[in-house]
Design a protein around this motif. Structure first.
Motif, PDB file in Angstrom:
ATOM      1  N   MET A   1       0.860  -1.208   0.000  1.00  0.00           N
ATOM      2  CA  MET A   1       0.000   0.000   0.000  1.00  0.00           C
ATOM      3  C   MET A   1       0.885   1.243   0.000  1.00  0.00           C
ATOM      4  N   SER A   2       0.565   2.205  -0.828  1.00  0.00           N
ATOM      5  CA  SER A   2       1.377   3.412  -0.932  1.00  0.00           C
ATOM      6  C   SER A   2       1.165   4.293   0.287  1.00  0.00           C
ATOM      7  N   SER A   3       2.153   5.173   0.568  1.00  0.00           N
ATOM      8  CA  SER A   3       2.027   6.089   1.691  1.00  0.00           C
ATOM      9  C   SER A   3       0.947   7.125   1.448  1.00  0.00           C
ATOM     10  N   SER A   4       0.708   7.426   0.169  1.00  0.00           N
ATOM     11  CA  SER A   4      -0.379   8.336  -0.185  1.00  0.00           C
ATOM     12  C   SER A   4      -1.479   7.501  -0.817  1.00  0.00           C
ATOM     13  N   PRO A   5      -2.600   7.324  -0.128  1.00  0.00           N
ATOM     14  CA  PRO A   5      -3.637   6.419  -0.641  1.00  0.00           C
ATOM     15  C   PRO A   5      -4.232   6.930  -1.945  1.00  0.00           C
ATOM     16  N   LEU A   6      -4.737   6.001  -2.727  1.00  0.00           N
ATOM     17  CA  LEU A   6      -5.365   6.373  -3.984  1.00  0.00           C
ATOM     18  C   LEU A   6      -6.690   7.099  -3.733  1.00  0.00           C
ATOM     19  N   VAL A   7      -7.438   6.666  -2.720  1.00  0.00           N
ATOM     20  CA  VAL A   7      -8.780   7.175  -2.463  1.00  0.00           C
ATOM     21  C   VAL A   7      -8.830   7.882  -1.115  1.00  0.00           C
ATOM     22  N   SER A   8      -9.313   9.103  -1.122  1.00  0.00           N
ATOM     23  CA  SER A   8      -9.646   9.812   0.115  1.00  0.00           C
ATOM     24  C   SER A   8     -11.155   9.821   0.266  1.00  0.00           C
ATOM     25  N   VAL A   9     -11.615   9.259   1.358  1.00  0.00           N
ATOM     26  CA  VAL A   9     -13.048   9.251   1.665  1.00  0.00           C
ATOM     27  C   VAL A   9     -13.320  10.409   2.625  1.00  0.00           C
ATOM     28  N   LEU A  10     -14.253  11.282   2.260  1.00  0.00           N
ATOM     29  CA  LEU A  10     -14.576  12.470   3.058  1.00  0.00           C
ATOM     30  C   LEU A  10     -15.864  12.215   3.828  1.00  0.00           C
ATOM     31  N   MET A  11     -15.805  12.439   5.135  1.00  0.00           N
ATOM     32  CA  MET A  11     -16.978  12.216   5.989  1.00  0.00           C
ATOM     33  C   MET A  11     -17.259  13.475   6.798  1.00  0.00           C
ATOM     34  N   PRO A  12     -18.082  14.389   6.276  1.00  0.00           N
ATOM     35  CA  PRO A  12     -18.557  15.500   7.110  1.00  0.00           C
ATOM     36  C   PRO A  12     -19.635  14.966   8.044  1.00  0.00           C
ATOM     37  N   THR A  13     -19.617  15.388   9.294  1.00  0.00           N
ATOM     38  CA  THR A  13     -20.612  14.867  10.234  1.00  0.00           C
ATOM     39  C   THR A  13     -21.032  15.940  11.220  1.00  0.00           C
ATOM     40  N   PHE A  14     -22.303  15.890  11.601  1.00  0.00           N
ATOM     41  CA  PHE A  14     -22.838  16.820  12.592  1.00  0.00           C
ATOM     42  C   PHE A  14     -24.014  16.157  13.295  1.00  0.00           C
ATOM     43  N   ARG A  15     -23.915  16.009  14.604  1.00  0.00           N
ATOM     44  CA  ARG A  15     -24.989  15.482  15.449  1.00  0.00           C
ATOM     45  C   ARG A  15     -25.462  14.107  14.982  1.00  0.00           C
ATOM     46  N   GLN A  16     -24.542  13.240  14.611  1.00  0.00           N
ATOM     47  CA  GLN A  16     -24.936  11.917  14.123  1.00  0.00           C
ATOM     48  C   GLN A  16     -24.111  10.815  14.790  1.00  0.00           C
ATOM     49  N   ALA A  17     -23.818  10.985  16.071  1.00  0.00           N
ATOM     50  CA  ALA A  17     -22.994  10.012  16.783  1.00  0.00           C
ATOM     51  C   ALA A  17     -23.598   8.620  16.740  1.00  0.00           C
ATOM     52  N   THR A  18     -24.924   8.532  16.776  1.00  0.00           N
ATOM     53  CA  THR A  18     -25.546   7.205  16.806  1.00  0.00           C
ATOM     54  C   THR A  18     -25.464   6.493  15.463  1.00  0.00           C
ATOM     55  N   PHE A  19     -25.316   7.251  14.377  1.00  0.00           N
ATOM     56  CA  PHE A  19     -25.185   6.640  13.051  1.00  0.00           C
ATOM     57  C   PHE A  19     -23.744   6.243  12.724  1.00  0.00           C
ATOM     58  N   LEU A  20     -22.778   6.918  13.338  1.00  0.00           N
ATOM     59  CA  LEU A  20     -21.381   6.803  12.927  1.00  0.00           C
ATOM     60  C   LEU A  20     -20.833   5.376  12.900  1.00  0.00           C
ATOM     61  N   PRO A  21     -21.039   4.551  13.924  1.00  0.00           N
ATOM     62  CA  PRO A  21     -20.451   3.210  13.879  1.00  0.00           C
ATOM     63  C   PRO A  21     -20.883   2.411  12.655  1.00  0.00           C
ATOM     64  N   ARG A  22     -22.120   2.521  12.275  1.00  0.00           N
ATOM     65  CA  ARG A  22     -22.613   1.796  11.100  1.00  0.00           C
ATOM     66  C   ARG A  22     -21.863   2.216   9.846  1.00  0.00           C
ATOM     67  N   ALA A  23     -21.668   3.534   9.676  1.00  0.00           N
ATOM     68  CA  ALA A  23     -20.956   4.033   8.504  1.00  0.00           C
ATOM     69  C   ALA A  23     -19.489   3.595   8.526  1.00  0.00           C
ATOM     70  N   LEU A  24     -18.844   3.715   9.684  1.00  0.00           N
ATOM     71  CA  LEU A  24     -17.420   3.377   9.772  1.00  0.00           C
ATOM     72  C   LEU A  24     -17.182   1.892   9.569  1.00  0.00           C
ATOM     73  N   GLU A  25     -18.050   1.080  10.107  1.00  0.00           N
ATOM     74  CA  GLU A  25     -17.903  -0.368   9.902  1.00  0.00           C
ATOM     75  C   GLU A  25     -18.051  -0.723   8.426  1.00  0.00           C
ATOM     76  N   SER A  26     -18.916  -0.012   7.728  1.00  0.00           N
ATOM     77  CA  SER A  26     -19.081  -0.302   6.299  1.00  0.00           C
ATOM     78  C   SER A  26     -17.839   0.065   5.509  1.00  0.00           C
ATOM     79  N   LEU A  27     -17.105   1.073   5.971  1.00  0.00           N
ATOM     80  CA  LEU A  27     -15.851   1.433   5.299  1.00  0.00           C
ATOM     81  C   LEU A  27     -14.768   0.400   5.597  1.00  0.00           C
ATOM     82  N   LEU A  28     -14.695  -0.042   6.835  1.00  0.00           N
ATOM     83  CA  LEU A  28     -13.693  -1.041   7.203  1.00  0.00           C
ATOM     84  C   LEU A  28     -13.926  -2.373   6.480  1.00  0.00           C
ATOM     85  N   ALA A  29     -15.143  -2.604   6.045  1.00  0.00           N
ATOM     86  CA  ALA A  29     -15.470  -3.859   5.355  1.00  0.00           C
ATOM     87  C   ALA A  29     -15.201  -3.800   3.856  1.00  0.00           C
TER      88      ALA A  29
END
Length: 643
Positions: free
Chosen positions: A1-29
């Motif tokens: 894997m290169s030191s500079s990744p090919l893809v930058s995923v941007l996640m703006p977030t506001f008042r969505q703490a309860t949704f965050l784990p679902r989104a992050l787990e989907s990225l890790l998968a």
């Protein structure tokens, strides 16, 4: 894997703490692993930082917390500046990726070097799925599809083509900036960005499968801006936008306002509290023309607000960009905050939507005199199950304000006589501020062409059939882009007649200059059958629509059905001041409007009475009423803890 990744995923977030784990787990998968995640926490007041913290052990995930909320556009620009990838993808914190999402989008861009943006298909609202939010027909026709109105009720009213979560695009020198809140607030943010890319020559590519999910919930940004409920007040409250910050609020559907243009004139006024001034807590919402309450601040009184949490699109709650109205958070400690504030008086208002909150304030037994100002509507309270609350508030409040004598009498009858008239006051709830009552008069259109020109600055209720108006040669000038959107069939038929003319919403500072050029103005048109008995009255009989103040500022006679055998609040006002045009049918109306001498008299009467329809004219009377209530109220010490 290169030191500079090919893809930058941007996640703006506001008042969505309860949704965050679902989104992050989907990225890790993701099957594609060469990515970095830029999380920009846009000043969230919830547990967003705690929700992200366990994931920071992955070195690909970077968390940046902004000091205050700056809006989605600015958060996206901030994330873009931090990103190092050649490709930018988006994962809003309430959405999620399917495991092949990044791999498929990277593949689409790699196989087609001429494509600047790739998108996966999207599932939304749990039951819809397709290549785009506009369906499969948009694939390959993205530019054309963005110019079409939306076709499905599950789609945002903005007519957006792609949800952020679907998209990956190249990072090029011609990449546009996201529109920031300081420029404009609109639910068309994404659609505008895609359109700018396409206008710059970009080509889009579909990845060939549904790869992500766009969550549907009430706190989505596009629904806060242009949904129902939604609108300016809800947007300001949700994102914590305080005093002094003006918004150019331009939803794709609904009421639009550039606050700096409308309210900037009030900046710099002396609103300092004066000796003997009252400390007044506003509870509920202000309806239309909220700037009217500056007249109380100008008289040296201090205002605070405890606002209804879900205002209607048209309703006004704080924080406001002008004035010094301090907002109290409606949280678990609100009652303690009110006690600590020690206001002299609670001014509870205005429409049925505020009743649950007003009832809670009464139940808290704060020991503070409460004056209740009610505009509309008792019949909706029946329908919504709020009639018991309304009756209780009327009976337990220390003073009551009704919008007309007819309304007061209707409630006296409904309550079995249970009103002390000495503790009541008459004041329309939506009167505009006197600042809008300028002397900027315009010549009448009719003087130039000899025809009849009328104006409707509100819902065109009862203005049908338009063919009859056309036969009488009566032009109707219809103001308000959002009203035109609400009545598309009526508008289309009127345009076919050749005598309907569409105009954008007229701002208060232009009411006199723009509207005074017309001969007369349309209020709601209806035939009353109460026969003088208010027990038979319906809401049209009792209502005083907000547009009356607009028409009064412009010195316009009111057009209404001839209901002089009934009790109708609007008609009573028009008769008192002799500026009403009462008609039996459109032929009768045409004849009256062609009587130029009588029309000039009615116009003169309307101009003479217009200041009676400004809130400032009645501000001192309202304050005197407050003083009377305070003088006669039970001392606070004996009210505390009342059962």
């Amino acid at each position: 894997m290169s030191s500079s990744p090919l893809v930058s995923v941007l996640m703006p977030t506001f008042r969505q703490a309860t949704f965050l784990p679902r989104a992050l787990e989907s990225l890790l998968a993701q099957s594609w692993e060469d990515w970095e995640l830029i999380v920009v926490d846009d000043g969230s007041p919830d547990d967003t930082a705690a929700a992200v913290r366990p994931y920071l052990a992955d070195p690909r995930i970077h968390y940046h917390q902004l000091d205050r909320n700056v809006g989605l556009g600015a958060a996206l620009n901030h994330a873009t500046a931090l990103a190092g990838g050649q490709y930018l993808a988006y994962l809003p914190s309430d959405d999620l990726y399917y495991p092949d999402h990044l791999e498929r989008l990277v593949g689409a861009l790699e196989v087609d070097p001429g494509a600047e943006l790739a998108y996966g298909g999207v599932r939304w609202a749990y039951q819809h799925a397709g290549p785009t939010l506009r369906g499969p027909g948009a694939v390959g026709r993205e530019a054309a599809s963005l110019g079409l109105p939306p076709e499905h009720q599950a789609q945002p009213t903005s007519g957006n083509l792609l949800a952020l979560v679907q998209v990956m695009h190249r990072r090029t020198a011609r990449l546009p900036r996201w529109t920031e809140r300081t420029e404009r607030v609109s639910d068309t943010l994404e659609a505008d960005f895609w359109r700018e890319l396409l206008d710059g020559g970009a080509r889009f590519a579909y990845a060939g499968a549904v790869t992500c999910e766009w969550m549907s919930h009430p706190d989505q940004r596009h629904r806060i801006i242009a949904g129902v409920p939604g609108g300016l007040s809800r947007y300001r409250a949700h994102y914590g936008i305080g005093q002094g910050e003006y918004l150019n609020f331009q939803p794709s559907r609904g009421m639009r306002v550039n606050e700096a243009e409308r309210y900037g004139r009030f900046a710099g006024r002396d609103l300092s509290p004066r000796p003997g001034g009252l400390k007044i807590l506003l509870v509920g919402s202000l309806g239309f023309n909220p700037e009217r309450l500056l007249a109380l601040e100008e008289r040296g009184h201090r205002l605070y607000g405890l606002w209804s949490p879900d205002p209607e699109t048209w309703d006004a709650t704080g924080p406001f960009p002008y004035g010094h109205i301090g907002t109290l958070p409606l949280d678990g400690d609100w009652a303690d905050r009110v006690r600590a504030l020690q206001p002299d008086l609670i001014y509870a208002l205005l429409n049925w939507q505020a009743l649950p909150l007003i009832g809670r304030v009464l139940d808290a037994r704060l020991g503070i005199p409460l004056v209740f100002h009610f505009k509309e509507g008792p019949f909706i309270c029946h329908e919504q199950g709020l009639w018991p609350t309304l009756v209780r508030v009327l009976k337990e409040s220390d003073g009551q304000i009704f919008i007309s004598p007819e309304n007061r009498e209707w409630f006296r009858l409904a309550l079995g006589g249970g009103l002390d008239e000495a503790r009541t006051f008459i004041l329309d709830g939506d009167l505009p501020k006197l600042d809008w009552f300028t002397e900027d008069w315009s010549p009448k259109h009719s003087r130039a062409d000899g025809q009849i020109h009328t104006v409707c600055a509100g819902r065109p209720l009862g203005l049908e059939p338009l063919s009859e108006l056309a036969r009488q040669g009566i032009h109707v000038h219809f103001y308000g882009t959002h009203f035109q959107e609400w009545f598309p069939n009526w508008t289309r038929q009127g345009l076919e007649s050749g005598l309907l003319h569409l105009h954008p919403t007229v701002e208060p500072q232009d009411w006199v200059r723009e509207l005074s050029r017309y001969d007369a103005a349309w209020v709601q048109q209806f035939s009353s059958d109460n026969g003088g008995d208010l027990r038979r009255a319906h809401w049209d009989d009792l209502n005083l629509p907000a547009r009356l103040g607009t028409y009064a500022a412009a010195g316009l006679p009111w057009i209404m059905r001839d209901n002089r055998t009934s009790l109708v609040a609007m008609q009573t006002l028009a008769q008192q001041h002799d500026f009403g045009i009462f008609y039996r049918d459109f032929a009768d109306l045409g004849a009256q409007l062609r009587d130029r001498s009588r029309l000039e008299d009615l116009t003169a009467h309307a101009r003479a009475a217009r200041r009676l329809f400004a809130f400032d004219t009645h501000a001192d009377g309202l304050l005197n009423f407050f003083s009377r209530i305070l003088a006669s109220a039970v001392p606070a010490a004996s009210r505390l803890g009342q059962p």
